[in-house]
Write a protein that holds these residues in place. Structure first.
Motif, PDB file in Angstrom:
ATOM      1  N   TYR A 448       0.845  -1.203   0.000  1.00  0.00           N
ATOM      2  CA  TYR A 448       0.000   0.000   0.000  1.00  0.00           C
ATOM      3  C   TYR A 448       0.880   1.253   0.000  1.00  0.00           C
ATOM      4  N   ILE A 449       1.903   1.264   0.849  1.00  0.00           N
ATOM      5  CA  ILE A 449       2.796   2.421   0.934  1.00  0.00           C
ATOM      6  C   ILE A 449       3.642   2.538  -0.332  1.00  0.00           C
ATOM      7  N   GLN A 460      -2.503   9.154   3.641  1.00  0.00           N
ATOM      8  CA  GLN A 460      -2.546   9.359   5.092  1.00  0.00           C
ATOM      9  C   GLN A 460      -2.354   8.021   5.804  1.00  0.00           C
ATOM     10  N   LEU A 461      -1.591   8.080   6.889  1.00  0.00           N
ATOM     11  CA  LEU A 461      -1.418   6.921   7.742  1.00  0.00           C
ATOM     12  C   LEU A 461      -1.714   7.300   9.181  1.00  0.00           C
ATOM     13  N   LEU A 462      -2.215   6.338   9.931  1.00  0.00           N
ATOM     14  CA  LEU A 462      -2.563   6.576  11.328  1.00  0.00           C
ATOM     15  C   LEU A 462      -1.319   6.466  12.187  1.00  0.00           C
ATOM     16  N   ASP A 463      -0.949   7.555  12.844  1.00  0.00           N
ATOM     17  CA  ASP A 463       0.172   7.561  13.776  1.00  0.00           C
ATOM     18  C   ASP A 463      -0.373   7.597  15.193  1.00  0.00           C
ATOM     19  N   GLN A 464       0.117   6.696  16.044  1.00  0.00           N
ATOM     20  CA  GLN A 464      -0.430   6.597  17.403  1.00  0.00           C
ATOM     21  C   GLN A 464      -0.252   7.886  18.180  1.00  0.00           C
ATOM     22  N   ALA A 465       0.799   8.618  17.899  1.00  0.00           N
ATOM     23  CA  ALA A 465       1.034   9.859  18.652  1.00  0.00           C
ATOM     24  C   ALA A 465       0.358  11.054  18.009  1.00  0.00           C
ATOM     25  N   HIS A 471       1.207  11.974   4.189  1.00  0.00           N
ATOM     26  CA  HIS A 471       2.552  11.794   3.667  1.00  0.00           C
ATOM     27  C   HIS A 471       2.603  12.309   2.234  1.00  0.00           C
ATOM     28  N   GLN A 472       3.444  13.291   2.013  1.00  0.00           N
ATOM     29  CA  GLN A 472       3.629  13.814   0.672  1.00  0.00           C
ATOM     30  C   GLN A 472       4.656  12.953  -0.088  1.00  0.00           C
ATOM     31  N   VAL A 473       4.596  12.999  -1.402  1.00  0.00           N
ATOM     32  CA  VAL A 473       5.511  12.194  -2.222  1.00  0.00           C
ATOM     33  C   VAL A 473       6.281  13.095  -3.190  1.00  0.00           C
ATOM     34  N   ASN A 474       6.517  14.328  -2.762  1.00  0.00           N
ATOM     35  CA  ASN A 474       7.190  15.288  -3.643  1.00  0.00           C
ATOM     36  C   ASN A 474       8.648  14.929  -3.907  1.00  0.00           C
TER      37      ASN A 474
END
Length: 515
Positions: A448-449, A460-465, A471-474
């Motif tokens: 997926y990533i 977008q990914l879920l970060d626990q903090a 997340h950009q891919v520039n």
């Protein structure tokens, strides 16, 4: 041909070749073709085609012999048959129809460049003898006007006697065939050493040959390579030799090497599955120091191990011609890999290297990163099924940051599962065009990533903090055109839908991804 002219024979009907009135004239060939397509059913078409092929003189069962439509169809199909035969370039015959065409071959089939005898599964002695006798008759009948350049007799159970018969015909008509026949395929026939000896006779004085490609794969010739090594120096036109799947000991390899050292005409050499061991590989390695014509060598499936690859990789630096080397399936371990990678650092002319189906049994690939970063010639590297682990992928990633020549990398079917080295490649390497990661151990989240980076789609990914993080891919710079991400296990329907959605949103228009 008027409408009222209901009675005419085939001999009275002619194709008009007059070009004086091109605007009004429509050739009978076209008229007949349109008539057949528009007016007649499939059964009749099949009957017409059968009659054209058979050149049958029997009357049609559909119409009387004096019927104009029947005459037109017969005429058109006869012409089609003649045109097809006269324009045929590749003629494939079986034992059952060879005799029928033997007399037509040098005249009607005068444009044929390739004659292939297709096996029918009949392995009897009489079948092989029939094939050899008929082929010999056809070869003797050839004239200087022939276009024949390729003779394919593979998989016909031809024995020494059969080959001796065919070679006898080639020698009898040497004036023609010595200037015409350039490709000879005797693959998968039980020729044995005697059959190879009969073959070699066409290269010895007073006979000459212009053969450029010789296929002797799987011919049951244990010592035949000693004879082949001799004729290599006597046939300056020979550029491709396939000796795969014939056992070849050190003596045979020395005979081959002596032939290769005496001439610079061989370009492509196939020695796949020949039981070449370490000493045989040493002979080939020494030959590479002297021979500057070989461009392709296939040494796969010989199992000569580290000793063999060491004997080949060291002389690579002194060779200036070899661009394609296949040493897959040779039981090479980490020591052998380090040897070949060390040679790659010194930039031999290799553009293609296949190391697949060998076993890297240690993490100590000392020269891997340097090989990738320093080499400026290698374009394709295949390391499928080599036991690569995540640590090795890290080393590859670091090397590819500086690589400017590698365009094709295959590391499929390995024990790699982490995604970060792949992302580092996508954000630092611009030279790769094809990347094969199929059948590795990446899970759905990793794929997926990777897909988002490959397709340049922000995600977008879920970060626990921090919760949902975009997340950009520039920083993606890759120029990949094809990536294989086929999984070892099946995804759920929902996961497939999600992955395909990413591909549809791709901002990399030239990229194709296989899931």
């Amino acid at each position: 041909m008027s409408d009222g002219d209901e009675s005419m024979s085939l001999d009275q009907v002619h194709i008009v070749d007059d070009d004086s009135d091109e605007d009004d004239f429509e050739p009978s060939f076209i008229i007949g073709q349109l008539t057949i397509e528009q007016a007649f059913n499939d059964r009749l078409l099949q009957e017409c085609f059968r009659r054209a092929i058979d050149d049958s003189e029997n009357e049609s069962e559909c119409w009387r012999s004096d019927n104009k439509n029947r005459t037109m169809i017969q005429l058109v199909n006869r012409r089609w048959s003649l045109v097809t035969k006269s324009m045929c370039k590749h003629l494939a015959l079986s034992r059952h129809n060879m005799n029928r065409y033997v007399n037509l071959f040098p005249t009607v089939f005068n444009e044929v460049t390739t004659l292939e005898v297709v096996s029918t599964g009949d392995t009897s002695l009489s079948s092989s003898n029939d094939i050899a006798t008929t082929v010999a008759t056809m070869l003797r009948a050839l004239t200087k006007q022939t276009s024949l350049s390729c003779l394919d007799l593979s998989m016909n159970e031809l024995s020494f006697d059969n080959v001796d018969t065919i070679m006898g015909a080639i020698k009898d008509n040497n004036i023609v065939l010595s200037k015409k026949l350039t490709k000879l395929n005797l693959q998968s026939n039980p020729l044995g050493n005697d059959g190879i000896s009969a073959l070699c006779s066409i290269f010895r004085a007073p006979y000459t040959s212009c053969i450029t490609e010789l296929n002797l794969q799987s011919c049951d010739a244990v010592d035949g390579l000693e004879l082949i090594g001799e004729i290599i120096s006597k046939c300056p036109t020979l550029t491709t030799l396939d000796w795969s799947y014939n056992r070849s000991d050190y003596t045979s390899m020395m005979a081959l090497s002596n032939g290769l050292r005496a001439t610079n005409n061989i370009r492509t050499l196939y020695l796949k599955g020949c039981d070449v061991e370490g000493w045989g590989a040493l002979s080939i390695g020494d030959t590479l120091k002297l021979n500057q014509s070989l461009t392709h060598i296939d040494l796969s499936d010989n199992f000569f191990g580290d000793r063999g690859i060491n004997n080949i990789s060291t002389p690579l630096v002194e060779n200036h011609s070899l661009t394609h080397l296949d040493v897959s399936g040779n039981s090479i371990s980490v020591d052998g890999f380090n040897s070949i990678f060390k040679s790659l650092e010194l930039n031999p002319p290799l553009r293609y290297l296949d190391l697949s189906r060998n076993s890297i049994d240690s993490l100590n690939l000392n020269n891997l990163t340097e090989a990738f970063s320093k080499n400026t010639t290698l374009e394709t590297l295949v390391m499928s099924e080599c036991g690569l682990q995540n640590h090795h992928l890290d080393l590859i990633s670091m090397g590819l940051k500086k690589s400017r020549s590698l365009t094709h990398l295959d590391i499929s079917k390995n024990h790699i599962s982490i995604v970060h080295p792949v992302l580092a490649i996508l954000t630092s390497n611009r030279s790769l065009l094809h990347l094969n990661l199929s059948r590795c151990h990446f899970d759905y989240n990793s794929v997926y990533i990777m897909l988002h980076f490959l397709c340049r789609v922000p995600f977008q990914l879920l970060d626990q903090a921090q919760g949902q993080v975009t997340h950009q891919v520039n920083n993606v710079v890759h120029g990949l055109k094809y990536v294989n991400l086929t999984s070892r296990s099946s995804y759920s329907s929902a996961n497939y839908t999600n992955l395909n959605r990413i591909i549809k949103q791709s901002q990399s228009p030239m990229l194709r991804v296989k899931l």
